[in-house]
Design an enzyme around this catalytic site. Structure first.
Site: not given
Lengths: 379, 326
Positions: B29, B60, B82, B129
């Site tokens: 991506e 994904e 990512q 994240h």
């Protein structure tokens, strides 16, 4: 306006809000294709290949072999000589049409009821038995190097097909990936991700949905409110159609069109093949718990072998004599495969280490040795 | 030769392999024109075209799954997910297919793919994240899990990962993407997988870590030196399969071991290292093995991430505990 020479940054977005009254921005229709109906009557134009008796007989023989194999596999399982087995009973036309239509260097990405296609592509009955008999060597197809192995987790093969087709496109090869999935698989995200990407890149891939109307115990009408499964393709911007999956002539004809389209760079298709699972989900399942006897009996009327048999007989291409000969030949083929399967020894215990990596990491050598020693201790 | 960062070294490795091998393709991506959210793939699309450097839809599972299809057809896909927090929707593909394709076809098909995934905390990122869940992958037979901790090792290990005939999960410690610079020669020289790297020799205690925590571990070793303690530092680098011999040899010399990771403690990779040390090196030990890890909690949002992550002081304290009474 030709935008292909412009970089994405130079392209200007179309005005989104210029229309102030509602209008139709997209619409679709799904066609249904059938050529021979359940009674063997001709209801659509007969394609050229089907005007050649020997071609139709080839299709009939392939379906017949698959059904006899299937029957034998279930018997072996009941006798404790085979593990859990997924039958293709009633759905033989789909695999047969796929195997017949594909070219040798295309790639098949099956689910687990595509034996007919696999046999026509060089996979042996012995190999399929080995797989369900608990031996990984069954997926080490000796005469078929590119096809994917049987895929048990639902719908995950659809994105493998995208990758295979991407590789074909990148290398400018005139090859096609054919991916088979069940009706149940069309409820999964992987299917949507795959058809979306295939449409996005106009990949040479054909998705065939074997809609046998049951995802184990969940009937088709409880899986999705969509009227057809084929229409799910429309959301991905690719063509979708329904074909009578028990009409091997219609299946071959429509598949041939889809494969040619893909091979010539015109992109992917979804074919929803309407069929019916006449057996249990697998030998570990008991469909009488959730499916009525009446429904099952009704659907036996539409099964694929008898209608082609009717048609062949009506056309004068086939007689009782052929039946006897085919039964004898097929029995011989299936029995030899079974014998070969039963005579194949289990793999050495250390084989569980030998294909994990191309070469076994040093840290696993000790475990490999220990399984050898443990086996020697028992021997 | 200029000094470059870890993320630059990843970029240099990708550039090198794409130029050297036409079968290498890069996908993910925002990796094309945008160069990836961390710019690891910057400039690749311009140089190698949009077919070999492929911007994928936001999916994904597709990215991992199509990489498997590509790899089976003989390409060498290097896919980017990512952030590690988004890899879980691809985990079916990784565990059920990438890791098993060679085994379940008895070598007829194989899966030479790399899944690059930035991971770890410390950059004030949003929720999902910052996790370090490398142990999930280390548990899976059939894959390799490789974690560089410096620009040099990022370059050398990435080349090995791409050239490796089996699937590699390549976890990039994003906290140190731009923290340190090193001279890295673009010579195509790969570093070996499946081995630990001894970064610093010492005689009193062995500090074992990987990824971003190597940075704190090396600082702790420096400070221990000033306090008169000689610490050996091992960068595990490939956590699966695990090169326990290098760690055993070191512990045989020092008799003390501290294992440091950012991930939660329970069933973390330190647990496996400690178990193997107990099985094979117990008699070398002068003190109990110490673990310095993240807590068994959800990775907090960034207000508390420093309190969650191990630091130099906690590593020093653990090392000193191994030296008490011995």
């Amino acid at each position: 306006m030709n935008q292909t020479n412009k970089s994405p940054l130079q392209q200007t977005a179309p005005p989104l809000y210029q229309v102030n009254k509602p209008y139709v921005t997209a619409s679709f229709e799904i066609k249904y294709h059938q050529i021979i109906d359940a009674d063997g009557a001709v209801v659509g134009p007969i394609p050229d290949f089907a005007r050649q008796p020997e071609q139709l007989i080839k299709l009939y023989q392939a379906m017949y072999l698959t059904r006899q194999f299937d029957h034998k596999a279930i018997l072996l399982q009941r006798r404790g000589q085979l593990g859990t087995y997924a039958s293709s009973l009633g759905q033989e036309a789909i695999g047969t049409a796929i195997g017949y239509t594909m070219q040798a260097d295309d790639v098949l990405l099956p689910a687990y009821r595509e034996y007919a296609a696999q046999f026509l592509r060089g996979v042996s009955m012995t190999e399929i038995l080995l797989y369900w008999g608990g031996n990984e060597q069954g997926m080490n197809f000796q005469a078929q190097k590119h096809d994917f192995p049987i895929n048990v987790p639902i719908a995950s093969q659809t994105s493998h097909a995208v990758g295979v087709a991407y590789a074909m496109q990148l290398r400018q090869q005139a090859r096609v990936a054919v991916c088979v999935l069940g009706d149940g698989a069309t409820s999964k995200g992987d299917f949507y991700e795959a058809i979306n990407a295939a449409g996005n890149w106009k990949l040479p891939v054909v998705f065939v949905i074997n809609n046998n109307h049951w995802a184990i115990s969940l009937p088709r009408q409880k899986q999705s409110h969509a009227k057809t499964l084929a229409q799910k393709a429309i959301a991905a911007g690719i063509s979708g159609e329904q074909v009578d999956g028990n009409d091997v002539i219609a299946m071959q004809f429509r598949l041939d069109k889809a494969l040619n389209k893909a091979r010539n760079g015109h992109g992917p298709s979804v074919i929803e093949a309407l069929s019916y699972r006449l057996g249990d989900h697998t030998t570990a399942d008991d469909a009488t718990r959730y499916r009525s006897k009446d429904e099952l009996e009704q659907n036996w009327k539409y099964e694929p072998l008898s209608r082609l048999h009717h048609y062949l007989t009506n056309m004068g291409y086939w007689s009782k004599h052929h039946d006897q000969q085919l039964e004898k030949n097929t029995q011989h083929l299936v029995e030899s495969a079974v014998q070969e399967y039963l005579n194949t020894p289990a793999q050495a215990p250390e084989s569980m280490f030998d294909y994990l990596y191309q070469s076994l990491p040093e840290s696993l050598q000790e475990q490999r040795q220990s399984v050898i020693q443990r086996h020697q201790g028992h021997a | 030769m200029p000094e470059i960062t870890l993320v630059d070294a990843v970029n240099m490795g990708l550039m090198h392999e794409m130029a050297a091998d036409p079968d290498v393709v890069v996908l993910g991506e925002d990796i094309g024109l945008n160069g990836g959210v961390f710019r690891a793939t910057d400039g690749l699309q311009k140089k190698f075209g949009h077919q070999r450097v492929l911007d994928t839809p936001l999916a994904e599972s597709l990215i991992a799954g199509m990489s498997i299809g590509m790899a089976a057809e003989g390409l060498k896909p290097v896919a980017e997910i990512q952030f590690l927090g988004f890899v879980y929707s691809a985990i079916d593909q990784i565990i059920n297919h990438a890791a098993r394709l060679r085994n379940r076809t008895r070598g007829r098909l194989s899966c030479p793919m790399v899944l690059r995934v930035p991971f770890g905390g410390g950059i004030h990122a949003p929720e999902h994240h910052s996790e370090s869940t490398e142990a999930i992958f280390a548990h899976i037979p059939g894959i390799r899990v490789v974690i560089p901790s410096s620009p040099l090792r990022a370059y050398g290990l990435l080349l090995s990962a791409i050239r490796d005939p089996d699937p590699v999960i390549f976890l990039e410690p994003k906290r140190i993407y731009r923290l340190v610079k090193q001279r890295v020669e673009d010579d195509g020289e790969a570093l070996p997988l499946d081995v630990c790297f001894v970064l610093r020799e010492g005689s009193d205690v062995t500090l074992v870590s990987w990824g971003a925590m190597i940075h704190e571990t090396m600082m702790a070793a420096e400070q221990l030196q000033q306090a008169g303690v000689s610490a050996e530092v091992i960068d595990v680098a490939t956590i699966k399969p695990l090169d326990i011999n290098t760690i055993l040899e070191s512990v045989d010399k020092t008799g003390r071991c501290v294992i440091i990771h950012e991930a939660p403690r329970t069933c973390g990779v330190a647990a496996e290292i400690a178990a193997q040390l107990a099985e094979k090196g117990l008699l070398s030990l002068f003190a109990p093995i110490e673990r310095v890890t993240g807590y068994d909690t959800i990775m907090p949002l960034f207000n508390l991430e420093q309190q969650y992550m191990p630091d130099v002081n906690s590593i020093m304290a653990a090392a000193k505990r191994t030296l008490e009474d011995t």
